[in-house]
Scaffold this motif. Structure first.
Motif, PDB file in Angstrom:
ATOM      1  N   GLY A   1      -3.579  15.831  56.467  1.00 58.66           N
ATOM      2  CA  GLY A   1      -3.883  15.889  57.556  1.00 58.66           C
ATOM      3  C   GLY A   1      -4.168  14.817  59.004  1.00 58.66           C
ATOM      4  O   GLY A   1      -3.382  14.294  59.813  1.00 58.66           O
ATOM      5  N   LEU A   2      -4.587  13.911  57.947  1.00 54.74           N
ATOM      6  CA  LEU A   2      -4.549  12.256  58.979  1.00 54.74           C
ATOM      7  C   LEU A   2      -3.231  11.790  58.503  1.00 54.74           C
ATOM      8  O   LEU A   2      -3.305  11.127  60.120  1.00 54.74           O
ATOM      9  N   LEU A   3      -2.777  12.037  58.388  1.00 48.30           N
ATOM     10  CA  LEU A   3      -1.454  11.424  58.290  1.00 48.30           C
ATOM     11  C   LEU A   3      -0.426  11.905  59.578  1.00 48.30           C
ATOM     12  O   LEU A   3       0.070  11.409  60.436  1.00 48.30           O
ATOM     13  N   GLU A   4      -0.732  13.618  60.018  1.00 48.19           N
ATOM     14  CA  GLU A   4      -0.681  14.447  61.252  1.00 48.19           C
ATOM     15  C   GLU A   4      -1.573  13.303  62.282  1.00 48.19           C
ATOM     16  O   GLU A   4      -0.800  13.343  63.098  1.00 48.19           O
ATOM     17  N   MET A   5      -2.747  13.116  62.160  1.00 48.48           N
ATOM     18  CA  MET A   5      -3.242  12.695  63.123  1.00 48.48           C
ATOM     19  C   MET A   5      -2.482  11.320  63.785  1.00 48.48           C
ATOM     20  O   MET A   5      -3.135  11.296  64.882  1.00 48.48           O
ATOM     21  N   ARG A   6      -2.303  10.637  62.559  1.00 43.55           N
ATOM     22  CA  ARG A   6      -1.926   8.836  62.912  1.00 43.55           C
ATOM     23  C   ARG A   6      -0.401   9.515  63.607  1.00 43.55           C
ATOM     24  O   ARG A   6      -0.294   8.902  64.323  1.00 43.55           O
ATOM     25  N   ARG A   7       0.654  10.644  63.329  1.00 47.86           N
ATOM     26  CA  ARG A   7       1.958  10.677  64.147  1.00 47.86           C
ATOM     27  C   ARG A   7       1.087  10.951  65.191  1.00 47.86           C
ATOM     28  O   ARG A   7       2.371  10.548  66.406  1.00 47.86           O
ATOM     29  N   MET A   8       0.816  12.424  66.145  1.00 45.57           N
ATOM     30  CA  MET A   8      -0.159  12.744  66.745  1.00 45.57           C
ATOM     31  C   MET A   8      -0.259  11.462  67.741  1.00 45.57           C
ATOM     32  O   MET A   8      -0.050  11.607  69.459  1.00 45.57           O
ATOM     33  N   THR A   9      -1.333  10.718  67.192  1.00 45.30           N
ATOM     34  CA  THR A   9      -1.897   9.132  68.858  1.00 45.30           C
ATOM     35  C   THR A   9      -1.332   7.957  68.223  1.00 45.30           C
ATOM     36  O   THR A   9      -1.543   7.329  69.385  1.00 45.30           O
ATOM     37  N   HIS A  10      -0.119   7.746  67.526  1.00 48.03           N
ATOM     38  CA  HIS A  10       0.034   7.037  68.203  1.00 48.03           C
ATOM     39  C   HIS A  10       1.791   6.762  68.704  1.00 48.03           C
ATOM     40  O   HIS A  10       2.478   7.704  68.002  1.00 48.03           O
ATOM     41  N   PRO A  11       1.715   6.182  69.562  1.00 38.59           N
ATOM     42  CA  PRO A  11       2.443   6.575  70.793  1.00 38.59           C
ATOM     43  C   PRO A  11       4.340   6.291  70.378  1.00 38.59           C
ATOM     44  O   PRO A  11       5.157   6.738  70.825  1.00 38.59           O
ATOM     45  N   ASP A  12       4.328   5.662  68.786  1.00 36.02           N
ATOM     46  CA  ASP A  12       5.278   6.108  68.671  1.00 36.02           C
ATOM     47  C   ASP A  12       5.760   6.936  67.097  1.00 36.02           C
ATOM     48  O   ASP A  12       6.808   6.781  66.557  1.00 36.02           O
ATOM     49  N   GLY A  13       4.698   7.118  66.988  1.00 32.83           N
ATOM     50  CA  GLY A  13       4.766   8.616  66.157  1.00 32.83           C
ATOM     51  C   GLY A  13       4.503   8.030  64.928  1.00 32.83           C
ATOM     52  O   GLY A  13       4.677   8.745  63.875  1.00 32.83           O
ATOM     53  N   ALA A  14       4.054   6.884  63.987  1.00 31.17           N
ATOM     54  CA  ALA A  14       3.964   6.370  62.962  1.00 31.17           C
ATOM     55  C   ALA A  14       3.874   6.724  62.149  1.00 31.17           C
ATOM     56  O   ALA A  14       1.962   7.551  62.575  1.00 31.17           O
ATOM     57  N   THR A  15       3.389   6.726  60.928  1.00 30.50           N
ATOM     58  CA  THR A  15       2.058   7.326  59.770  1.00 30.50           C
ATOM     59  C   THR A  15       1.795   6.450  58.987  1.00 30.50           C
ATOM     60  O   THR A  15       0.989   6.201  58.446  1.00 30.50           O
ATOM     61  N   ASP A  16       2.212   5.198  58.967  1.00 31.30           N
ATOM     62  CA  ASP A  16       2.525   4.298  57.952  1.00 31.30           C
ATOM     63  C   ASP A  16       0.999   2.595  58.717  1.00 31.30           C
ATOM     64  O   ASP A  16       1.266   2.076  57.730  1.00 31.30           O
TER      65      ASP A  16
END
Length: 217
Positions: A112-127
């Motif tokens: 879920g946290l990785l998905e939050m990263r993807r959804m809230t970073h403009p570039d969709g980054a999860t790293d």
């Protein structure tokens, strides 16, 4: 301490998109989930609503599985956990279930946290960490450690402890031995944190510890 979601709220959670965690409901219903820290509203238009890491844990919980009791807050410096029913272990909590159920909860929270990263970073980054992690430093770092298999301290075992620091965007991580400290450093770096090893002043014990902060780029 947040209460568990009601039956109606659990139905909303279980109806969320299984991949993105996107929620549908009235604004009042969704705001109630936000107050429980099980949902958040995307900061960019169209401002959709999504599950937090704790919301993903609830979504994957079997319908007939009872909710675990919330862990007591062990220290005043500990910020709010993602929800009242799931909390990443920062070290020092009472001995808890370390079996498959806990492993599933931690895994779901991390996804879920990785998905939050993807959804809230403009570039969709999860790293790299997202804004939620920078405002919940201790539980975010603890979740990264626990998801990587590091062991938190409890009354029966030595393990890592995550504490706040005087620096605005940094946590301190202590571990019982150099190998454990190295493993914690590797786990945090893999999760997108900047990590440095330091030594306390001799008058404070001279312990080695990690200073970790969320990487921005």
């Amino acid at each position: 301490m947040a209460r568990p979601p009601t039956a109606a709220q659990q139905r909303l959670i279980r109806a969320a998109d299984p991949v993105t965690g996107r929620l549908r409901g009235t604004e009042n219903q969704l705001m109630a989930l936000v107050r429980l820290r099980l949902a958040f509203r995307h900061p960019r238009p169209p401002h959709d609503w999504f599950l937090t890491p704790a919301g993903h844990v609830w979504r994957e919980r079997p319908a007939d599985e009872p909710a675990p009791a919330p862990a007591p807050e062990p220290a005043a410096e500990r910020p709010a956990a993602p929800s009242g029913v799931f909390a990443a272990r920062v070290g020092g909590e009472p001995s808890g279930d370390g079996g498959p159920a806990r492993a599933r909860e931690v895994h779901s929270a991390w996804l879920g946290l990785l998905e939050m990263r993807r959804m809230t970073h403009p570039d969709g980054a999860t790293d790299r960490p997202c804004a939620w992690e920078r405002t919940h430093l201790i539980p975010a770092a603890a979740l990264a450690l626990e998801a990587a298999g590091c062991r938190p301290a409890d009354p029966d075992h030595d393990g890592y402890r995550v504490t706040g620091t005087a620096q605005p965007e940094a946590v301190a991580v202590y571990a019982p031995d150099p190998a454990a400290l190295l493993a914690c450093a590797a786990a945090l770096e893999a999760a997108g944190w900047q990590v440095g090893e330091h030594t306390e002043p001799r008058r404070s014990g001279g312990r080695r510890y990690l200073l970790a902060s969320p990487r921005r780029v």
